[in-house]
Structures are given as C-alpha cells and as structure tokens.
Design an enzyme around this catalytic site. Structure first.
Site, PDB file in Angstrom:
ATOM      1  N   GLU A  44       0.821  -1.212   0.000  1.00  0.00           N
ATOM      2  CA  GLU A  44       0.000   0.000   0.000  1.00  0.00           C
ATOM      3  C   GLU A  44       0.856   1.264   0.000  1.00  0.00           C
ATOM      4  O   GLU A  44       0.513   2.260  -0.634  1.00  0.00           O
ATOM      5  CB  GLU A  44      -0.961   0.003   1.202  1.00  0.00           C
ATOM      6  CG  GLU A  44      -2.084  -1.002   1.102  1.00  0.00           C
ATOM      7  CD  GLU A  44      -3.019  -0.765  -0.082  1.00  0.00           C
ATOM      8  OE1 GLU A  44      -3.048   0.363  -0.613  1.00  0.00           O
ATOM      9  OE2 GLU A  44      -3.711  -1.711  -0.498  1.00  0.00           O
ATOM     10  N   TYR A 127      -6.194   6.158   4.895  1.00  0.00           N
ATOM     11  CA  TYR A 127      -6.361   5.145   3.842  1.00  0.00           C
ATOM     12  C   TYR A 127      -5.536   3.892   4.126  1.00  0.00           C
ATOM     13  O   TYR A 127      -6.038   2.764   4.105  1.00  0.00           O
ATOM     14  CB  TYR A 127      -5.986   5.702   2.459  1.00  0.00           C
ATOM     15  CG  TYR A 127      -5.878   4.587   1.446  1.00  0.00           C
ATOM     16  CD1 TYR A 127      -7.033   3.999   0.922  1.00  0.00           C
ATOM     17  CD2 TYR A 127      -4.640   4.070   1.066  1.00  0.00           C
ATOM     18  CE1 TYR A 127      -6.946   2.934   0.038  1.00  0.00           C
ATOM     19  CE2 TYR A 127      -4.549   3.009   0.188  1.00  0.00           C
ATOM     20  CZ  TYR A 127      -5.704   2.444  -0.330  1.00  0.00           C
ATOM     21  OH  TYR A 127      -5.618   1.375  -1.189  1.00  0.00           O
ATOM     22  N   ASP A 145      -9.424   6.000  -1.051  1.00  0.00           N
ATOM     23  CA  ASP A 145      -8.456   6.774  -1.829  1.00  0.00           C
ATOM     24  C   ASP A 145      -9.174   7.333  -3.052  1.00  0.00           C
ATOM     25  O   ASP A 145     -10.405   7.268  -3.162  1.00  0.00           O
ATOM     26  CB  ASP A 145      -7.253   5.905  -2.215  1.00  0.00           C
ATOM     27  CG  ASP A 145      -7.618   4.775  -3.170  1.00  0.00           C
ATOM     28  OD1 ASP A 145      -8.825   4.569  -3.437  1.00  0.00           O
ATOM     29  OD2 ASP A 145      -6.704   4.096  -3.659  1.00  0.00           O
TER      30      ASP A 145
END
Length: 355
Positions: A44, A127, A145
């Site tokens: 991520e 996020y 996001d």
C-alpha cells in the site's frame, strides 16, 4: 446526509454482485498470496502515487531483501533507499522503515490490529490504516483513496469536491455503511480493482461493470463528469545547472542531500540554482560551497523532471577538477562502478549514461 444517500440503495445486492465479480476476476498480485499485514502495508505504501505494474517488481525485490519487519528494521537506510530507487517519493521508504522499527520495539514485531495504535505509526494515514485493517485483519474499516471516491461518486452521483477533506470523510462514512460485514477484505480490494480496470478516470467500461445497475451516474449518463475535483495549484519550475565533475582518476563527484526535505539522504551530482548563481558564477559557487575548484566545460544535455508540486529544469554540464582534495562531508569521488552502490533519484539516474 448518508442516510438520505442510502435510502433506496440495495446494499446487499451491491455487495453480492461486486464480490461475485471479484472472486472470478481479481487481479493476481504478489501481495494477495496471503493476508500478511506487513506485505499489505509495504504494497500500500508503494502503491501511493505509483501504478500497480510498476510496483510489482519493486515489491518482489523489496520482499526478497526485507522479508519481515525485523530485516527492514535493522537494515541500513542507504540500502533501503537503494532498493526503493526509481519508485520516487522517498519519504515513503524512510517513514516505512521508521514505523517498522517502532513495530519491532513496541509491538514485538506484530503490525498492530488496533486502529489507534496502527494510525499512530509514521506514514500511516487513514487510507493505509483502513487498507491494512480490512485486507489483513478482516475488519470492517473503510479504505478511501481516489479510486474509491471515483467509484462511489458515480454509484451515488455525489457532486461534492473530492479534493476537500469533508468530502473524503463523507465517503469514509458511506463505505463503512455499505462494506461487506462477511468479507470486508475482499470488498475493499474489489472496489480497488473495479476502479483500476472498469470504473477508470476516462472512458469507464460501464457496459461491463458488475454493479452498473446500482450506478446513478450511469443511469443519467453523467459518469464521465464525476468525480468533481478542483485543480491543484500550478507547479513551480526551478532551473538548475547539474555538474558531472570528473577528476584525474576518472572518478565523479557526488553529493549526499540533506537528511530532511525533498529526496532526503539520496545522492546526486552537484546542482546549482541558475536563478541564484547563473552559468557564469557556477565554478566560483562550487569553490565557496564545497571548497572544490572546478572548470566547467560543455553542456551535454537538458532534461526536466516533474514532482507533484514542482518541476526541475536541469541543464547538464561536463566539468573537471582543478584541485582534487575533498574535505566536505557531503561529497565523495566515486568510480563509475562504485556509483551503482548509491541511491540516486530518477532524474540523476538518467544522467548516468553521460559518465
């Protein structure tokens, strides 16, 4: 407002059709082989501001070198930056290592599954926190996001500006309401895949969308007008002269950037502000700044490099040393072979071909 938006929305049908599509069509990505929170975390962070296809080889190389939090925590920062080299946004790598050290020291190497503890780690925003908690730990946490806001702005025909924090928070509340309680991990990843492959920014493939029947924007034919986002400020252009300084041993002068700010702790060829110094004052500036006497020769090339907020306009010049003594701790003379060992930003990697 959320209650009003969801009043006639069939959340169960939406979840069922989305997950049914995802189980059949999910992308085969290396960080999806298991639900290891460390792998989810690294992926991520890498995926921020970077496309999936670009990330895959970097992720695999990173995992080979630092397979667990323990290897990353004890690694030399220069080695981490070298492994990250080319991905850009290097503060992501520094923050990741800093946070991983805290995980090892404070949480015995276990990535926290508590929202407050996880969110307190350096570099983990709302996020990333939501992505780790939902994907790795099956918690019903939103991971919102740009992809997710695009999908839901179309599904619910939301015309609020997604550049605003209050709009992001509204989407977080919305996702929290419609997320699958049975499989939140797959739900969030399904929205990501949908945004990446079908509900794309331009020319979305609405006829192939598994949840098209729930989409208000598609029903009204306005899907390409959403989401609404105010444009960011125009990028500032900074002009530099870059010197490829060679000594009598065919070694090149490289400089380590400051340990904070843009491209912190990376290496570069010396850069001189053309606005502040100008071409004529370059040699004198190098002498005053670094204590190294150089003779500037011909211009080799010119390139531009764009960051999110600024643009570098780089004029590249050959130069040779007049005196070869280097006492400034920021500088090193290295051979063409040795230069491979140092982490450089992409803009300066492009100059290697001129050495």
């Amino acid at each position: 407002m959320i209650t009003q938006i969801l009043k006639k929305f069939n959340s169960f049908g939406f979840q069922y059709d989305l997950l049914d599509w995802y189980y059949e069509n999910k992308r085969d990505l290396p960080w999806r082989q298991d639900q290891d929170p460390y792998k989810v975390w690294v992926s991520e962070i890498m995926l921020q501001q970077t496309k999936v296809d670009t990330v895959i080889p970097y992720f695999q190389k990173f995992m080979e070198k630092f397979p667990t939090v323990y290897e990353l925590a004890k690694a030399d920062e220069q080695e981490v930056l070298k492994t990250w080299e080319g991905l850009g946004y290097y503060s992501r790598a520094r923050n990741l290592q800093s946070a991983v050290k805290e995980v090892v020291e404070t949480y015995d190497g276990k990535v926290p599954d508590n929202p407050k503890e996880l969110g307190s780690l350096k570099g983990i925003g709302p996020y990333t926190k939501g992505a780790i908690l939902s994907i790795a730990y099956d918690q019903t946490e939103p991971a919102v996001d740009g992809n997710v806001m695009r999908v839901f702005s179309r599904v619910f025909k939301i015309e609020d500006d997604i550049a605003q924090l209050k709009t992001r928070k509204m989407f977080e509340e919305l996702v929290r309401e419609v997320i699958s309680k049975e499989d939140p991990s797959s739900f969030n990843q399904a929205i990501m895949d949908l945004g990446a492959t079908i509900c794309t920014p331009k020319s979305p493939a609405c006829l192939f969308c598994p949840v098209g029947e729930y989409c208000q924007a598609f029903a009204e034919g306005v899907q390409e007008e959403l989401p609404i986002k105010t444009k960011s400020k125009k990028q500032k252009t900074l002009s530099y002269m870059v010197l490829l300084v060679k000594n009598s041993k065919d070694e090149y002068l490289i400089e380590k950037r400051l340990n904070e700010g843009l491209l912190a702790n990376l290496w570069q060829f010396p850069m001189i502000s053309l606005k502040e110094v100008g071409l004529e004052g370059a040699a004198e500036w190098v002498q005053k700044e670094y204590g190294v006497s150089v003779q500037v020769k011909d211009k080799i090339d010119h390139l531009t490099h764009v960051f999110s907020h600024i643009k570098w306009d780089l004029s590249i010049y050959e130069a040779v040393t007049v005196n070869e003594k280097v006492e400034d701790s920021r500088l090193k003379f290295v051979s063409k072979e040795e230069i491979e060992e140092f982490p450089f930003p992409v803009s300066h990697q492009k100059m290697m071909k001129f050495l």
